[in-house]
Design an enzyme around this catalytic site. Structure first.
Site, PDB file in Angstrom:
ATOM      1  N   GLY A  11      -2.279  16.261  -0.053  1.00 42.10           N
ATOM      2  CA  GLY A  11      -3.000  15.422   0.901  1.00 42.10           C
ATOM      3  C   GLY A  11      -3.033  16.061   2.277  1.00 42.10           C
ATOM      4  O   GLY A  11      -2.056  16.659   2.725  1.00 42.10           O
ATOM      5  N   ARG A  72      -6.112  19.272  -5.364  1.00 40.76           N
ATOM      6  CA  ARG A  72      -5.058  19.218  -6.374  1.00 40.76           C
ATOM      7  C   ARG A  72      -5.378  20.281  -7.426  1.00 40.76           C
ATOM      8  O   ARG A  72      -6.533  20.590  -7.675  1.00 40.76           O
ATOM      9  CB  ARG A  72      -5.011  17.841  -7.040  1.00 40.76           C
ATOM     10  CG  ARG A  72      -5.000  16.681  -6.056  1.00 40.76           C
ATOM     11  CD  ARG A  72      -3.666  16.488  -5.396  1.00 40.76           C
ATOM     12  NE  ARG A  72      -3.679  15.337  -4.480  1.00 40.76           N
ATOM     13  CZ  ARG A  72      -2.651  14.963  -3.758  1.00 40.76           C
ATOM     14  NH1 ARG A  72      -1.518  15.641  -3.816  1.00 40.76           N
ATOM     15  NH2 ARG A  72      -2.730  13.915  -2.946  1.00 40.76           N
ATOM     16  N   ASP A 103       5.986  17.641  -0.900  1.00 41.11           N
ATOM     17  CA  ASP A 103       6.955  18.073  -1.902  1.00 41.11           C
ATOM     18  C   ASP A 103       6.301  18.757  -3.100  1.00 41.11           C
ATOM     19  O   ASP A 103       6.845  19.728  -3.639  1.00 41.11           O
ATOM     20  CB  ASP A 103       7.826  16.898  -2.356  1.00 41.11           C
ATOM     21  CG  ASP A 103       7.031  15.736  -2.924  1.00 41.11           C
ATOM     22  OD1 ASP A 103       5.791  15.724  -2.784  1.00 41.11           O
ATOM     23  OD2 ASP A 103       7.646  14.832  -3.504  1.00 41.11           O
ATOM     24  N   THR A 125       2.688  16.290   5.789  1.00 37.16           N
ATOM     25  CA  THR A 125       2.430  15.057   5.041  1.00 37.16           C
ATOM     26  C   THR A 125       2.642  13.869   5.960  1.00 37.16           C
ATOM     27  O   THR A 125       3.629  13.824   6.701  1.00 37.16           O
ATOM     28  CB  THR A 125       3.343  14.928   3.807  1.00 37.16           C
ATOM     29  OG1 THR A 125       3.264  13.593   3.288  1.00 37.16           O
ATOM     30  CG2 THR A 125       4.792  15.248   4.128  1.00 37.16           C
ATOM     31  N   ASP A 127       3.470  10.931   5.170  1.00 36.48           N
ATOM     32  CA  ASP A 127       4.447   9.971   4.651  1.00 36.48           C
ATOM     33  C   ASP A 127       5.838  10.116   5.251  1.00 36.48           C
ATOM     34  O   ASP A 127       6.650   9.200   5.164  1.00 36.48           O
ATOM     35  CB  ASP A 127       4.549  10.082   3.130  1.00 36.48           C
ATOM     36  CG  ASP A 127       3.284   9.617   2.433  1.00 36.48           C
ATOM     37  OD1 ASP A 127       2.664   8.669   2.934  1.00 36.48           O
ATOM     38  OD2 ASP A 127       2.921  10.210   1.403  1.00 36.48           O
ATOM     39  N   ASP A 129       8.257  11.773   4.053  1.00 43.49           N
ATOM     40  CA  ASP A 129       9.103  11.474   2.899  1.00 43.49           C
ATOM     41  C   ASP A 129       9.997  12.633   2.468  1.00 43.49           C
ATOM     42  O   ASP A 129      10.540  12.615   1.357  1.00 43.49           O
ATOM     43  CB  ASP A 129       8.236  11.027   1.720  1.00 43.49           C
ATOM     44  CG  ASP A 129       7.188  12.064   1.325  1.00 43.49           C
ATOM     45  OD1 ASP A 129       7.018  13.064   2.058  1.00 43.49           O
ATOM     46  OD2 ASP A 129       6.528  11.865   0.287  1.00 43.49           O
ATOM     47  N   ARG A 162      -4.493 -17.036  12.391  1.00 46.21           N
ATOM     48  CA  ARG A 162      -4.261 -16.602  11.010  1.00 46.21           C
ATOM     49  C   ARG A 162      -3.020 -15.720  10.892  1.00 46.21           C
ATOM     50  O   ARG A 162      -2.490 -15.219  11.871  1.00 46.21           O
ATOM     51  CB  ARG A 162      -5.450 -15.776  10.500  1.00 46.21           C
ATOM     52  CG  ARG A 162      -6.752 -16.526  10.348  1.00 46.21           C
ATOM     53  CD  ARG A 162      -7.871 -15.553  10.096  1.00 46.21           C
ATOM     54  NE  ARG A 162      -9.141 -16.222   9.814  1.00 46.21           N
ATOM     55  CZ  ARG A 162     -10.328 -15.672   9.981  1.00 46.21           C
ATOM     56  NH1 ARG A 162     -10.413 -14.427  10.439  1.00 46.21           N
ATOM     57  NH2 ARG A 162     -11.424 -16.336   9.704  1.00 46.21           N
ATOM     58  N   ARG A 171       3.766   5.160  -0.961  1.00 43.20           N
ATOM     59  CA  ARG A 171       4.076   4.692  -2.314  1.00 43.20           C
ATOM     60  C   ARG A 171       5.580   4.606  -2.551  1.00 43.20           C
ATOM     61  O   ARG A 171       6.069   3.675  -3.174  1.00 43.20           O
ATOM     62  CB  ARG A 171       3.434   5.624  -3.356  1.00 43.20           C
ATOM     63  CG  ARG A 171       1.934   5.459  -3.482  1.00 43.20           C
ATOM     64  CD  ARG A 171       1.409   6.143  -4.712  1.00 43.20           C
ATOM     65  NE  ARG A 171       1.627   7.581  -4.681  1.00 43.20           N
ATOM     66  CZ  ARG A 171       0.781   8.456  -4.143  1.00 43.20           C
ATOM     67  NH1 ARG A 171      -0.332   8.019  -3.578  1.00 43.20           N
ATOM     68  NH2 ARG A 171       1.029   9.745  -4.170  1.00 43.20           N
ATOM     69  N   ARG A 243      -5.371 -13.204   5.887  1.00 46.20           N
ATOM     70  CA  ARG A 243      -6.364 -12.162   5.644  1.00 46.20           C
ATOM     71  C   ARG A 243      -5.670 -10.824   5.383  1.00 46.20           C
ATOM     72  O   ARG A 243      -4.547 -10.591   5.846  1.00 46.20           O
ATOM     73  CB  ARG A 243      -7.312 -12.027   6.849  1.00 46.20           C
ATOM     74  CG  ARG A 243      -8.209 -13.229   7.047  1.00 46.20           C
ATOM     75  CD  ARG A 243      -9.274 -13.293   5.950  1.00 46.20           C
ATOM     76  NE  ARG A 243     -10.195 -14.407   6.167  1.00 46.20           N
ATOM     77  CZ  ARG A 243     -10.034 -15.618   5.651  1.00 46.20           C
ATOM     78  NH1 ARG A 243      -8.954 -15.868   4.904  1.00 46.20           N
ATOM     79  NH2 ARG A 243     -10.909 -16.564   5.869  1.00 46.20           N
TER      80      ARG A 243
END
Length: 319
Positions: A11, A72, A103, A125, A127, A129, A162, A171, A243
C-alpha cells in the site's frame, strides 16, 4: 557499490516520494548509479526499471503516493518468481536494493537477501504496525487526515444532535483510530487490540445525552467491524440517531506532513549509507528521534503492542 535499486511495494503512503528522493540524491552524491523499479516486485520480475537522476526526483517531496507506483505480486511469492527477480537484478547490475513498504514488502526483501542481494527496508505504511520503530512513514499524515475529518463531521453532528461513527483503516493495528481519536476528542475509540464492548459504547452515549451533550464521535478501526452495521445496532439500543462515515483510501492520499517528509528523508538517506557500508538484510527505524537499523528477521519477529497509557487517557478524557 556502483548501482543501487529502489522500489516501493504494498500500500502507498504519504512520504514515500520523500524517501525515494533521499535514496536517489544520497546515492548520486556518493557516486552511485540509481535504478528505480516501477510497480514493486511485479515490476522487478518484469524488468520495469529506469535510471534515475537528480531531476527525476525534483519537486516530489511534497507529493503523496509514489512516483515509482506500487502493486501486489503473487508471482514474487513463488520461488520461480523470486529467481526471475534475482536474474533481473543481476542483468541490470544492481548490487543493493532499497525496499520501501510494510511487513509484506520486508518479507520480500528478506527473501532477496537470502539469495545474496543486500537489501535495506524502509518502513512506509500508514498503519504504524511495525513494532521495531516508533513511527512509520505516512502514519502522521494519515492520522492528521482523520483528525481533520473528525473536526468536519463534528460540525454537522452538533447541528443535528447525532452520533457519528467514523471508520478508519487498521485491520490489525488500531494506531490510526487511537491517536486520531485522542487528538480529535472522540467519545469512544474501538480498536482490534481491545475489541468492541457495545454496552460500554451505548452507556457513554446515553450518559452524554442525559447531561445535555449535543453530539458524539465514535472512531472505529476497520478490523473490528463495519461502521454502518455498528450504527444500526447503536441506534436500536439507544434511540440516538447515528450516522456512519467510512474514510477509506482518502487516508492514504494527500501531501505528507512535515514530520513524514523529515522522517522519510532521514530513513531513505540512512538506507543508502548502510548499503555503502556493505550491509544488508536490515530495516531502518526511528526511536527517540534517532534513526537506527535492525535485522529484518528480528524486526518482523517483534509483536506490536498497544500503548495502553494512551488508550486509557483517551477513555478518561471522553467522560
Amino acid at each position: 557499490m556502483n548501482t543501487i535499486g529502489v522500489l516501493t511495494s504494498g500500500g502507498d503512503s504519504p512520504g514515500m516520494n520523500a524517501a525515494i528522493r533521499a535514496v536517489v540524491r544520497n546515492a548520486i552524491s556518493n557516486g552511485c548509479k540509481v535504478l528505480g523499479v516501477k510497480r514493486g516486485y511485479d515490476g522487478l520480475i518484469n524488468g520495469q526499471l529506469e535510471e534515475m537522476n537528480l531531476s527525476s526526483v525534483a519537486d516530489i517531496i511534497h507529493r503523496g503516493g509514489t512516483i515509482l507506483r506500487t502493486a501486489r505480486s503473487e508471482e514474487f511469492r513463488t520461488e520461480e518468481g523470486r529467481m526471475r527477480a534475482l536474474n533481473v537484478l543481476k542483468v541490470f547490475g544492481i548490487e543493493g536494493l532499497v525496499v520501501i513498504g510494510g511487513d509484506g514488502s520486508f518479507r520480500g526483501a528478506q527473501k532477496l537477501s537470502e539469495l545474496g542481494i543486500p537489501t535495506i527496508g524502509v518502513p512506509g505504511t500508514i498503519d504504524n504496525d511495525l513494532a521495531y520503530t516508533d513511527y512509520t512513514i505516512g502514519f502522521d499524515t494519515a492520522m492528521n487526515t482523520v483528525v481533520d475529518a473528525i473536526s468536519k463531521i463534528r460540525d454537522t453532528s452538533a447541528s443535528h444532535g447525532r452520533a457519528n461513527i467514523i471508520e478508519v483503516m487498521g485491520r490489525h493495528c488500531g494506531d490510526i483510530a487511537l491517536y486520531a481519536g485522542l487528538a480529535g476528542g472522540a467519545e469512544s475509540i474501538i480498536i482490534p487490540e481491545v475489541g468492541l464492548d457495545i454496552d460500554q459504547v451505548c452507556k457513554k452515549l446515553i450518559k452524554g445525552k442525559n447531561r445535555g451533550k449535543l453530539h458524539s464521535i465514535i472512531v472505529l478501526a476497520e478490523g473490528v467491524g463495519g461502521a454502518i452495521e455498528l450504527g444500526g445496532v447503536i441506534e436500536e439500543k439507544t434511540g440516538i440517531e447515528t450516522r456512519a462515515t467510512i474514510l477509506g483510501h482518502i487516508q492514504r492520499g494527500g501531501s505528507p506532513t512535515a514530520f513524514d517528509r523529515i522522517l522519510a528523508s532521514k530513513m531513505g538517506a540512512k538506507a543508502v549509507d548502510l548499503l555503502l557500508e556493505g550491509k544488508g538484510s536490515l530495516v531502518v527505524g526511528v526511536q527517540g528521534n534517532k534513526t537506527f537499523s535492525i535485522d529484518i528477521d528480528e524486526a518482523l519477529s517483534l509483536e506490536k503492542k498497544l500503548e495502553e497509557d494512551a488508550y486509557q487517557l483517551a477513555d478518561i478524557l471522553s467522560i
